[in-house]
Every structure is written in C-alpha cells, then in structure tokens.
Design an enzyme around this catalytic site. Structure first.
Site, PDB file in Angstrom:
ATOM      1  N   LEU A 175       9.261  -5.703   2.063  1.00 23.51           N
ATOM      2  CA  LEU A 175       7.948  -5.439   2.645  1.00 23.51           C
ATOM      3  C   LEU A 175       7.521  -4.064   2.177  1.00 23.51           C
ATOM      4  O   LEU A 175       8.350  -3.162   2.051  1.00 23.51           O
ATOM      5  CB  LEU A 175       8.014  -5.455   4.184  1.00 23.51           C
ATOM      6  CG  LEU A 175       8.336  -6.790   4.859  1.00 23.51           C
ATOM      7  CD1 LEU A 175       8.487  -6.593   6.363  1.00 23.51           C
ATOM      8  CD2 LEU A 175       7.252  -7.820   4.565  1.00 23.51           C
ATOM      9  N   ASP A 176       6.234  -3.876   1.931  1.00 24.56           N
ATOM     10  CA  ASP A 176       5.713  -2.575   1.522  1.00 24.56           C
ATOM     11  C   ASP A 176       6.013  -1.517   2.572  1.00 24.56           C
ATOM     12  O   ASP A 176       6.165  -1.828   3.753  1.00 24.56           O
ATOM     13  CB  ASP A 176       4.200  -2.642   1.311  1.00 24.56           C
ATOM     14  CG  ASP A 176       3.802  -3.485   0.111  1.00 24.56           C
ATOM     15  OD1 ASP A 176       4.667  -3.738  -0.747  1.00 24.56           O
ATOM     16  OD2 ASP A 176       2.626  -3.880   0.044  1.00 24.56           O
ATOM     17  N   ARG A 177       6.056  -0.270   2.147  1.00 24.56           N
ATOM     18  CA  ARG A 177       6.361   0.852   3.036  1.00 24.56           C
ATOM     19  C   ARG A 177       5.475   0.838   4.283  1.00 24.56           C
ATOM     20  O   ARG A 177       5.947   1.014   5.394  1.00 24.56           O
ATOM     21  CB  ARG A 177       6.185   2.183   2.320  1.00 24.56           C
ATOM     22  CG  ARG A 177       6.383   3.383   3.238  1.00 24.56           C
ATOM     23  CD  ARG A 177       5.837   4.686   2.714  1.00 24.56           C
ATOM     24  NE  ARG A 177       6.094   4.883   1.316  1.00 24.56           N
ATOM     25  CZ  ARG A 177       6.787   5.894   0.817  1.00 24.56           C
ATOM     26  NH1 ARG A 177       7.263   6.810   1.598  1.00 24.56           N
ATOM     27  NH2 ARG A 177       6.958   6.001  -0.466  1.00 24.56           N
TER      28      ARG A 177
END
Length: 157
Positions: free
Chosen positions: A55-57
């Site tokens: 998952l993106d930051r």
C-alpha cells in the site's frame, strides 16, 4: 496492538493481516530516512514474513503478509490470476451530487518520490500507458444521521 505498533487483524499458518497506518511505508524506501516500514518492523520478530502486496505510504488499510516462501508463492498466484479483489474507500470532502463512474488509466507520473495519477483519463481513451482503472462513487451516510460522508470506492481487479 503489536509490539511493532501495528494492529494485528488476522494470523494463521499462512497469512498475517495487519492494519497499516497512513504515513508508514509498506517496505523500506531509498535512503536511511526511509527505512522504517511495516515489513522491517515485523521481520524483527518474524524474519520469514514477506509482503503479499503493498500500500502507498499515505494509504491506510489492511496489508497481507505471507508467512514463508510457499505462502508467498500461493499469494502471488492469486494476485496474478486476479482472484484477489481489492476495494479502496476514501472520505471525500465537499458536496457530492449523485453518483457516477470514472474510467481512467493510472500510471506512474514521477519516480522520486513516487507519484501516480491519470495518464489520460476519459479525455484520452486510447492512452497506451497506464493500467486500466475504474472509480465508482456514491454518497452515503455514516455515523450520526445528521453527518453525511461522501465516499468513493475504487474497485480493482
């Protein structure tokens, strides 16, 4: 809450599911200042864990980790066959009038730091770059009846 500061949602012989908070990397980034991540925290106590996906930051949500190489191979096969269905939900500020669908290919717009977005969208249907994406949006009421939270769901295959 685990010792690593991550909420453990599920654990069995094959998988570990944790809640990744927004602002924390799924895996280490480039440079010493980007080494803190979900996987580095969890591998301190369980070195066999492997990310089944990322998952993106800035995205919070459920992150799946495979418990060993055999589990990782099986997870990879499920993702490759698109047997895993992902749902992204976002709280949207502002007023939504009605519902709808947006079809727009997504692509990496920038490498460092990574940034993704529409590479053409509905205005460029023959765009060759980017992965197909569809966003359905429907307002719904959550919480007390007097508070309305418009949300958008991005189903991906």
């Amino acid at each position: 809450m685990s010792a690593e500061g991550l909420a453990e949602l599920h654990r069995d012989d094959w998988l570990l599911a944790v809640e990744k908070p927004a602002g924390l990397l799924s895996q280490p980034g480039l440079g010493m200042h980007q080494q803190d991540s979900v996987i580095t925290r969890l591998q301190r106590n369980d070195p066999d864990l492997q990310l089944a996906h990322r998952l993106d930051r800035d995205t919070s949500g459920v992150l799946l980790l495979a418990r060993g190489q055999d589990a990782l191979r099986r997870c990879n096969a499920l993702f490759a066959r698109r047997d895993v269905h992902k749902l992204y939900v976002a709280d949207v500020m502002g007023v939504m009038r009605g519902s709808g669908v947006i079809h727009a290919p997504l692509a990496r717009l920038q490498r460092h730091p990574p940034r993704y977005g529409s590479s053409g969208g509905a205005f460029c249907p023959d765009a060759l770059e980017g992965a197909a994406a569809t966003m359905e949006f429907n307002p719904f009421v959550a919480g007390p009846v007097h508070r309305s939270f418009p949300s958008a769901a991005l189903p991906s295959g």
